[in-house]
Scaffold this motif. Structure first.
Motif, short mmCIF file in Angstrom:
data_model
loop_
_atom_site.label_atom_id
_atom_site.label_comp_id
_atom_site.label_asym_id
_atom_site.label_seq_id
_atom_site.Cartn_x
_atom_site.Cartn_y
_atom_site.Cartn_z
N SER A 273 0.83 -1.22 0.00
CA SER A 273 0.00 0.00 0.00
C SER A 273 0.86 1.26 0.00
CB SER A 273 -0.92 0.03 1.22
OG SER A 273 -0.17 0.22 2.42
N GLY A 274 2.07 1.16 0.55
CA GLY A 274 2.96 2.33 0.59
C GLY A 274 2.60 3.34 1.65
N VAL A 275 1.78 2.94 2.64
CA VAL A 275 1.40 3.86 3.71
C VAL A 275 1.42 3.13 5.05
CG1 VAL A 275 -0.03 5.31 2.23
CG2 VAL A 275 -1.07 3.37 3.43
N PHE A 276 1.58 3.91 6.13
CA PHE A 276 1.47 3.35 7.47
C PHE A 276 1.13 4.46 8.45
CE2 PHE A 276 6.00 4.36 6.94
CZ PHE A 276 6.32 5.04 8.11
N ALA A 277 0.64 4.06 9.62
CA ALA A 277 0.28 5.02 10.65
C ALA A 277 0.79 4.51 12.00
CB ALA A 277 -1.23 5.23 10.70
N VAL A 278 0.98 5.45 12.91
CA VAL A 278 1.50 5.13 14.24
C VAL A 278 0.62 5.80 15.29
CG1 VAL A 278 3.44 5.35 15.83
CG2 VAL A 278 3.86 4.92 13.40
N SER A 279 0.13 5.01 16.24
CA SER A 279 -0.60 5.56 17.38
C SER A 279 0.31 5.39 18.59
CB SER A 279 -1.92 4.80 17.60
OG SER A 279 -2.78 4.94 16.48
N LEU B 142 0.36 9.53 14.04
CA LEU B 142 1.19 9.93 12.91
C LEU B 142 0.80 9.11 11.69
CD1 LEU B 142 4.67 9.66 14.72
CD2 LEU B 142 3.19 11.68 14.63
N GLU B 143 0.86 9.73 10.51
CA GLU B 143 0.60 9.01 9.27
C GLU B 143 1.70 9.34 8.26
OE1 GLU B 143 -3.60 8.57 7.91
OE2 GLU B 143 -3.91 10.29 9.22
N ALA B 144 2.10 8.32 7.51
CA ALA B 144 3.22 8.52 6.58
C ALA B 144 3.03 7.74 5.28
CB ALA B 144 4.53 8.10 7.24
N ARG B 145 3.64 8.27 4.23
CA ARG B 145 3.71 7.57 2.95
C ARG B 145 5.16 7.12 2.76
NH1 ARG B 145 -0.95 8.05 0.26
NH2 ARG B 145 -2.29 9.85 0.73
N VAL B 146 5.33 5.87 2.37
CA VAL B 146 6.67 5.30 2.26
C VAL B 146 7.48 6.03 1.20
CG1 VAL B 146 8.00 3.24 1.70
CG2 VAL B 146 5.89 3.05 3.05
N LEU B 147 8.65 6.49 1.60
CA LEU B 147 9.58 7.16 0.71
C LEU B 147 10.62 6.18 0.19
CD1 LEU B 147 10.82 9.83 -0.44
CD2 LEU B 147 12.14 9.97 1.69
N ASP B 148 11.07 5.31 1.06
CA ASP B 148 12.10 4.34 0.70
C ASP B 148 12.07 3.19 1.70
OD1 ASP B 148 14.16 3.18 -0.68
OD2 ASP B 148 15.61 4.79 -0.34
N SER B 149 12.72 2.11 1.34
CA SER B 149 12.80 0.97 2.26
C SER B 149 14.17 0.33 2.15
CB SER B 149 11.71 -0.06 1.95
OG SER B 149 11.87 -0.60 0.66
N MET B 150 14.55 -0.38 3.20
CA MET B 150 15.86 -1.04 3.22
C MET B 150 15.68 -2.46 3.74
SD MET B 150 19.35 -0.01 5.31
CE MET B 150 19.47 1.56 4.43
N ASP B 151 16.15 -3.43 2.95
CA ASP B 151 16.06 -4.82 3.32
C ASP B 151 17.12 -5.14 4.37
OD1 ASP B 151 16.18 -7.63 3.47
OD2 ASP B 151 15.50 -7.85 1.41
N MET B 152 16.67 -5.61 5.55
CA MET B 152 17.60 -5.92 6.63
C MET B 152 17.62 -7.42 6.93
SD MET B 152 18.78 -2.97 7.14
CE MET B 152 19.80 -3.30 8.58
N GLY B 153 17.29 -8.23 5.94
CA GLY B 153 17.29 -9.68 6.16
C GLY B 153 15.95 -10.15 6.66
N ALA C 166 -0.37 14.49 11.33
CA ALA C 166 0.02 14.26 12.72
C ALA C 166 -0.90 15.06 13.62
CB ALA C 166 1.48 14.65 12.96
N ARG C 167 -1.28 14.45 14.73
CA ARG C 167 -2.19 15.14 15.65
C ARG C 167 -1.91 14.70 17.08
NH1 ARG C 167 -4.28 11.46 12.64
NH2 ARG C 167 -4.69 12.97 11.01
N VAL C 168 -2.10 15.64 18.01
CA VAL C 168 -1.96 15.35 19.43
C VAL C 168 -3.35 15.11 20.00
CG1 VAL C 168 -1.22 16.22 21.67
CG2 VAL C 168 0.14 16.72 19.64
N LEU C 169 -3.51 14.01 20.72
CA LEU C 169 -4.81 13.65 21.28
C LEU C 169 -4.93 14.01 22.75
CD1 LEU C 169 -5.18 10.04 19.80
CD2 LEU C 169 -5.96 12.19 18.79
N ALA C 170 -3.85 13.86 23.48
CA ALA C 170 -3.90 14.09 24.92
C ALA C 170 -2.50 14.35 25.46
CB ALA C 170 -4.51 12.88 25.63
N GLN C 171 -2.47 14.95 26.64
CA GLN C 171 -1.20 15.17 27.32
C GLN C 171 -0.92 13.96 28.22
OE1 GLN C 171 0.81 17.87 26.66
NE2 GLN C 171 -0.76 18.26 25.10
N GLY C 172 0.34 13.63 28.35
CA GLY C 172 0.69 12.48 29.18
C GLY C 172 2.10 12.03 28.91
#
Length: 243
Positions: free
Chosen positions: A64-70, A118-129, A141-147
């Motif tokens: 898909s070339g995309v990923f997100a991080v919570s 956070l949401e990102a579109r893949v720019l490049d990748s590296m095969d690490m085995g 990118a968005r902030v939901l809460a303090q903590g």
């Protein structure tokens, strides 16, 4: 003169965070626990993740070339971590009964017990085995809460969580060391009434039982139903050992 082999224990002092990494493909959604998210650059804003090739999320990101991080808060319950960390998207739909929203990339985003997304579109990748490092341009990118963000140390020391075998930081030596029996305080070895899940670290305490799944308080581990499974990761009774 032969140089000494690297001391693996030195790697154990590297610090990490704990995150829910997600992606999507052909209307399918999946997510996993990841501890290798990092910011790569500020201008432009870019992040990277490292994912085991056997994980379903790896295939989703690759195609898909995309990923997100919570980003998890340090108050997030072990149940949430186990849901994404010890269950495989090959076997279960992790978002079937979970509140989420799809972001700009279409990747699912978890809001409960998370501080930022956070949401990102893949720019490049590296095969690490065994793994692939994906670097991506930050598109949202968005902030939901303090903590305070959850760290790997918090997960290991406070939540008593284990390291999944597909994690980049998994160490067979460290896992074996963690499973070594401790002092018995005068009791014979392996007589503790509590049992520990060898997959996720969940501790079955007979005094508490597992009422949510039909096991009443006061039920010895040996008397739990044959088909009872770990309430966190779904591992069978055979995965448990005396605490």
């Amino acid at each position: 003169m032969t140089a000494p082999s690297p001391d693996e224990r030195a790697l154990w002092n590297i610090s990490y965070g704990l995150y829910i990494l997600t992606s999507h493909l052909d209307r399918r959604l999946n997510g996993m626990i990841c501890n290798t998210v990092m910011q790569v650059t500020s201008h432009p804003m870019r992040i990277s993740v490292c994912v085991n090739k056997e994980n379903l999320t790896h295939g989703f990101i690759s195609r898909s070339g995309v990923f997100a991080v919570s980003i998890l808060a340090d108050t997030a319950p072990m149940e949430l971590v186990a849901h994404f960390g010890f269950k495989s998207g090959h076997d279960v739909d992790k978002f079937a009964d979970l509140a989420f929203q799809q972001g700009a990339t279409g990747s699912p985003l978890v809001g409960d017990h998370c501080l930022s997304q956070l949401e990102a579109r893949v720019l490049d990748s590296m095969d690490m085995g065994t793994h692939t490092v994906f670097a991506g341009d930050l598109v949202a990118a968005r902030v939901l809460a303090q903590g305070t963000p959850m760290t790997y140390a918090n997960y290991r020391q406070v939540l008593k969580g284990k390291v999944p075998r597909n994690a980049p930081t998994f160490s067979a030596n460290r896992a074996a060391q963690a499973n070594e029996p401790g002092p018995t305080s005068g009791r014979a070895a392996n007589t503790s009434p509590r049992h520990v899940c060898g997959v996720c670290g969940y501790v079955y305490d007979p005094e508490k039982g597992d009422p949510e799944h039909g096991v009443a308080p006061g039920t010895p581990f040996q008397e739990t139903p044959p088909d009872w499974v770990c309430p966190l990761c779904g591992a069978p009774k055979s995965a448990f050992t005396p605490a």
